[in-house]
Scaffold this active site. Structure first.
Site, PDB file in Angstrom:
ATOM      1  N   LYS A 207      -2.635 -12.790  10.327  1.00  6.79           N
ATOM      2  CA  LYS A 207      -2.103 -11.941  11.393  1.00  6.79           C
ATOM      3  C   LYS A 207      -2.999 -10.744  11.710  1.00  6.79           C
ATOM      4  O   LYS A 207      -2.793 -10.068  12.699  1.00  6.79           O
ATOM      5  CB  LYS A 207      -0.708 -11.446  11.001  1.00  6.79           C
ATOM      6  CG  LYS A 207      -0.697 -10.436   9.851  1.00  6.79           C
ATOM      7  CD  LYS A 207       0.694  -9.902   9.559  1.00  6.79           C
ATOM      8  CE  LYS A 207       0.644  -8.911   8.386  1.00  6.79           C
ATOM      9  NZ  LYS A 207       1.943  -8.381   8.013  1.00  6.79           N
TER      10      LYS A 207
ATOM     11  N   GLU B  92       0.813  -1.213   0.000  1.00  4.36           N
ATOM     12  CA  GLU B  92       0.000   0.000   0.000  1.00  4.36           C
ATOM     13  C   GLU B  92       0.848   1.266   0.000  1.00  4.36           C
ATOM     14  O   GLU B  92       0.424   2.296  -0.507  1.00  4.36           O
ATOM     15  CB  GLU B  92      -0.967  -0.021   1.196  1.00  4.36           C
ATOM     16  CG  GLU B  92      -0.378   0.300   2.569  1.00  4.36           C
ATOM     17  CD  GLU B  92       0.388  -0.860   3.190  1.00  4.36           C
ATOM     18  OE1 GLU B  92       0.617  -1.860   2.494  1.00  4.36           O
ATOM     19  OE2 GLU B  92       0.760  -0.748   4.373  1.00  4.36           O
TER      20      GLU B  92
END
Lengths: 501, 145
Positions: A350, A221
């Site tokens: 996660k 990102e």
């Protein structure tokens, strides 16, 4: 009496006119401050119209604030109200513009919180504009002092409003046809390390991953155009890697080129370069904002491009149960705004996500018609009116050893992204990709053969590892890695509340 | 020989696994039939990844109840085109899908030469890429061994 006054809070000068909507116009519009429910924002008899938008809010009123008045205040502050009576209301068909809270219930097992159902007339929202809808529904109201906390849990968008959006530019069906990939999840990996690689080194990771068997590689990102790698360098090297891997395998391959930038002009420039180089896909980050997302969606539609959405930033407002917006609402808005891929959680990896709640997000992306499903946090039926479907993406801390769980939870229509789980393989990136592809194909085959992959998954992986050394190594390295933490965001509902935990 | 990890074209659902036996293929066909999919058989001697339209070996089989019929057709196709790529394709006509939902290769030529990458250098550092299948240097119908 104004909201909060019961608790002895400092309140503006108050009139005492009773508990419900004041129907007598002369009394209703006398200057001063009256309760929101007296203004007409609470109507327990209201029957929502098929053209209404319905929001479900979780409200935590300040101590002493009456829940119904709090719900009426949320309805008021997310539509037409201001804190005091204004005569200019009378120049409008003001009852149309008032949102109406029509039901308030305590949140099961959460003392001090209520669920409030609020209906909004279709005239309130500009057609085809998520920016406009959100400016009302999550605008001023989220800072409103008489509430300790406020969360938009779910939304029912009327068919009439859905039809004002183009939706995903490609959609998961056409994406599969374009890529010639059917009957299994797609495989991807995010290039690591996410920062610091030069264009030349970055392309190496792309090539190895794709040649090894992945369908996609992905920019992270926060890879845009930093000093260590100018965006043009990245695009040029990545596309060489993509095409070389395509030749080596005979498959269509892609890499999500992140075109996120400081201005729309820069984003268009980057997207156009990606198109010139023959990329099948570009990506943007959620932080670019609703208007930029819809603009890029239009661009993607005009240019036959798959549009990948990375939900960067969403955790700041979706994760906490008491305040913010549920991701299921963000997912609904993004389907309307028009993205083809959307990161929607892994449940087993996660990052945050209770399995049922995450399945709810996936359903919102992929359903033709979403049914009310309280264990998955879905409060409303939602007719998508044949709007294209979004391909959800599972990414973050997942590995080949979880393949049976991922396939069981999410089915075929998902992109499974193994970043560390590919690049961190002890025998190299290609070996990591092979391990994931073999695990995936073996699991799909076993499921189709009628085997119970949830129960037999580990055995199926071990069997496949007998003919695939890279998979054997992957299972040895990560087989025992799990991320078992209690999710912060689970659904609260009455019938079987214990199931959510 | 192709240099990817499995040394062959990796299109379809199961290219990274050992060849499926006919018994295993039957189970996949059954899975599709149980979901109401229509199976069809397609073959080609040009496996370029953008070559969407492989030749149809007969019509899609819409009214089958068990895998034997599909397998029979497949065996007939293999006899006719032993050196072609053959794939089984399942189609789902459900509203909102109306597309292929399964596809896997069930026959390959004995030699898979793969593709070359042609780079045409353009302005700046821009490059136009073309995938060229080595087999397509020979005319249709003369590509097998």
């Amino acid at each position: 009496m104004a909201i909060g006054a019961e608790a002895g809070n400092e309140a503006p000068q108050a009139r005492n006119d009773g508990p419900t909507a004041i129907t007598d116009a002369k009394r209703r519009y006398r200057a001063g401050v009256i309760k929101y429910r007296q203004m007409g924002y609470w109507d327990p008899d209201y029957v929502p119209k098929p053209t209404d938008t319905i929001c479900l809010f979780r409200i935590t009123p300040q101590d002493g604030v009456d829940p119904i008045e709090a719900a009426a205040a949320v309805a008021g502050e997310s539509s037409t109200a201001t804190w005091t009576v204004v005569w200019t209301d009378r120049l409008t068909a003001c009852d149309s513009y008032r949102a109406k809270a029509f039901k308030v219930e305590p949140v099961p097992n959460n003392p001090g919180q209520v669920f409030a159902w609020i209906a909004y007339d279709i005239i309130l929202f500009e057609q085809g504009s998520i920016a406009n809808m959100t400016a009302s529904l999550i605008g001023n109201v989220f800072g409103f002092k008489p509430l300790k906390a406020l969360r938009l849990e779910d939304i029912r968008i009327p068919v009439a409003y859905v039809k004002t959006f183009d939706g995903p530019p490609t959609g998961l069906i056409v994406e599969r046809e374009r890529l010639d990939k059917f009957g299994r999840p797609l495989l991807g990996a995010t290039t690591k390390p996410k920062l610091g690689l030069s264009g030349r080194n970055y392309g190496r990771v792309i090539y190895e991953g794709l040649k090894g068997g992945l369908d996609f590689m992905k920019d992270d990102e926060n890879i845009n155009s930093q000093p260590f790698m100018h965006w043009r360098d990245r695009f040029l090297y990545v596309m060489d890697a993509v095409n070389k891997a395509s030749a080596a395998t005979g498959e269509v391959k892609g890499s999500f080129l992140n075109v996120t930038a400081g201005t729309m002009e820069d984003m268009y420039e980057r997207a156009e370069f990606a198109r010139e180089l023959g990329s099948v896909v570009v990506m943007i980050d959620l932080v670019v904002g609703w208007t930029a997302i819809q603009s890029m969606s239009r661009w993607a539609r005009r240019n036959d491009m798959i549009l990948h959405m990375h939900r960067a930033g969403h955790g700041t407002y979706t994760r906490q149960k008491a305040h913010g917006i549920s991701f299921r609402v963000i997912a609904k808005w993004l389907r309307l705004a028009g993205v083809d891929h959307l990161h929607a959680g892994t449940a087993v990896g996660k990052l945050e996500g209770d399995p049922l709640t995450v399945q709810g997000y996936y359903n919102v992306c992929r359903d033709s018609f979403t049914r009310q499903d309280l264990p998955r946090g879905i409060f409303f039926d939602q007719d998508w009116c044949d709007l294209r479907k979004v391909m959800p993406v599972a990414s973050g801390g997942i590995h080949a050893g979880q393949m049976h769980q991922l396939l069981d939870l999410f089915g075929d229509d998902v992109v499974l992204q193994f970043g560390g789980g590919t690049i961190g393989h002890p025998a190299g990136i290609q070996a990591g990709a092979v391990a994931n592809r073999v695990a995936l194909e073996a699991m799909v085959k076993a499921r189709n053969e009628g085997r119970n992959i949830r129960a037999e998954g580990e055995e199926i992986l071990r069997q496949a590892a007998r003919f695939c050394r890279p998979l054997h190594q992957a299972l040895d390295t990560w087989g025992d890695i799990t991320f078992n933490y209690t999710p912060t965001d689970t659904s609260d509902f009455t019938p079987t509340a214990a199931v959510a935990h | 020989m192709m240099t990817n990890p499995v040394h062959r074209i990796t299109q379809g659902q199961f290219s990274f696994l050992p060849e499926l036996t006919d018994a295993e293929i039957s189970l996949q066909i059954d899975y599709g039939l149980a979901r109401g999919y229509a199976w069809s058989i397609e073959y080609t001697d040009d496996p370029h990844p953008r070559n969407t339209y492989w030749e149809m070996f007969g019509m899609p089989m819409f009214e089958l109840e068990d895998a034997a019929g599909v397998l029979l057709e497949l065996q007939s196709c293999r006899r006719t085109f032993p050196q072609h790529y053959i794939r089984l394709v399942a189609f789902d006509a459900t509203r909102g899908v109306e597309s292929v939902v399964m596809s896997f290769i069930v026959n390959r030529p004995s030699r898979e030469p793969g593709f070359g990458l042609i780079r045409q250098e353009g302005q700046g550092r821009n490059i136009r890429y073309t995938l060229h299948g080595y087999v397509t240097d020979r005319p249709e119908g003369e590509r097998g061994e």
